[in-house]
Design a protein around this motif. Sequence first.
Motif, mmCIF file in Angstrom:
data_model
loop_
_atom_site.group_PDB
_atom_site.id
_atom_site.type_symbol
_atom_site.label_atom_id
_atom_site.label_comp_id
_atom_site.label_asym_id
_atom_site.label_seq_id
_atom_site.Cartn_x
_atom_site.Cartn_y
_atom_site.Cartn_z
ATOM 1 N N UNK A 7 0.570 -1.084 0.108
ATOM 2 C CA UNK A 7 -0.037 -0.038 0.241
ATOM 3 C C UNK A 7 0.824 1.232 0.208
ATOM 4 N N UNK A 8 0.584 2.331 -0.858
ATOM 5 C CA UNK A 8 1.112 3.409 -0.772
ATOM 6 C C UNK A 8 0.206 4.577 -0.365
ATOM 7 N N UNK A 9 0.548 5.337 0.454
ATOM 8 C CA UNK A 9 -0.203 6.309 1.358
ATOM 9 C C UNK A 9 -0.301 7.492 0.329
ATOM 10 N N UNK A 10 -1.474 8.138 0.188
ATOM 11 C CA UNK A 10 -1.686 9.412 -0.977
ATOM 12 C C UNK A 10 -2.429 10.136 0.109
ATOM 13 N N UNK A 11 -1.949 11.722 -0.097
ATOM 14 C CA UNK A 11 -2.272 12.598 1.013
ATOM 15 C C UNK A 11 -3.301 13.458 0.339
ATOM 16 N N UNK A 12 -3.802 13.411 -0.838
ATOM 17 C CA UNK A 12 -4.880 14.152 -1.523
ATOM 18 C C UNK A 12 -4.805 13.859 -3.114
ATOM 19 N N UNK A 13 -5.683 14.843 -3.863
ATOM 20 C CA UNK A 13 -5.899 14.618 -5.131
ATOM 21 C C UNK A 13 -7.084 14.154 -5.574
ATOM 22 N N UNK A 14 -7.436 14.548 -6.790
ATOM 23 C CA UNK A 14 -8.915 13.992 -7.210
ATOM 24 C C UNK A 14 -9.057 13.022 -8.250
ATOM 25 N N UNK A 15 -7.836 12.496 -8.679
ATOM 26 C CA UNK A 15 -7.841 11.535 -9.942
ATOM 27 C C UNK A 15 -8.514 10.199 -9.330
ATOM 28 N N UNK A 55 -7.374 11.512 0.152
ATOM 29 C CA UNK A 55 -6.449 10.954 0.783
ATOM 30 C C UNK A 55 -6.739 9.424 1.075
ATOM 31 N N UNK A 56 -5.766 8.503 1.283
ATOM 32 C CA UNK A 56 -6.075 7.038 1.522
ATOM 33 C C UNK A 56 -5.071 6.223 1.057
ATOM 34 N N UNK A 57 -4.987 4.924 0.850
ATOM 35 C CA UNK A 57 -4.043 4.134 0.343
ATOM 36 C C UNK A 57 -4.367 3.451 -0.972
ATOM 37 N N UNK A 58 -3.108 3.524 -2.040
ATOM 38 C CA UNK A 58 -3.311 2.858 -3.047
ATOM 39 C C UNK A 58 -2.622 1.481 -2.934
ATOM 40 N N UNK A 59 -3.407 0.371 -3.299
ATOM 41 C CA UNK A 59 -2.960 -0.748 -3.247
ATOM 42 C C UNK A 59 -2.285 -1.204 -4.729
ATOM 43 N N UNK A 60 -0.977 -1.583 -4.676
ATOM 44 C CA UNK A 60 -0.151 -1.954 -5.768
ATOM 45 C C UNK A 60 -0.001 -3.413 -5.677
ATOM 46 N N UNK A 61 0.518 -3.826 -7.056
ATOM 47 C CA UNK A 61 0.870 -5.455 -7.243
ATOM 48 C C UNK A 61 2.167 -5.658 -6.569
ATOM 49 N N UNK A 62 3.288 -4.900 -6.849
ATOM 50 C CA UNK A 62 4.382 -5.300 -6.413
ATOM 51 C C UNK A 62 4.923 -4.241 -5.349
#
Length: 69
Positions: A7-15, A55-62
């Motif tokens: 998981x990669x934490x994201x602090x904001x953005x609208x995409x 804001x949240x977490x992006x789950x990645x494959x690797x």
Amino acid sequence: ITSGSTTIAVTGGSGTLVAGDVFTIAGVYDVHPETKLSTGVLKRFSVATAYAGGAGNVTVVEAPVTSGA
């Protein structure tokens, strides 16, 4: 980025992201599998599950590795 976490934490953005999207992160590079030296090419990550943005977490494959061999 936490080394070894998928998981990669994201602090904001609208995409938004959908599973299978590929993205890079500034300053995060691929390394040669034997020498572990940077190839100078940005590491590509694939999204594992949809992400709605904000804001949240992006789950990645690797999982990214930030240090060590």
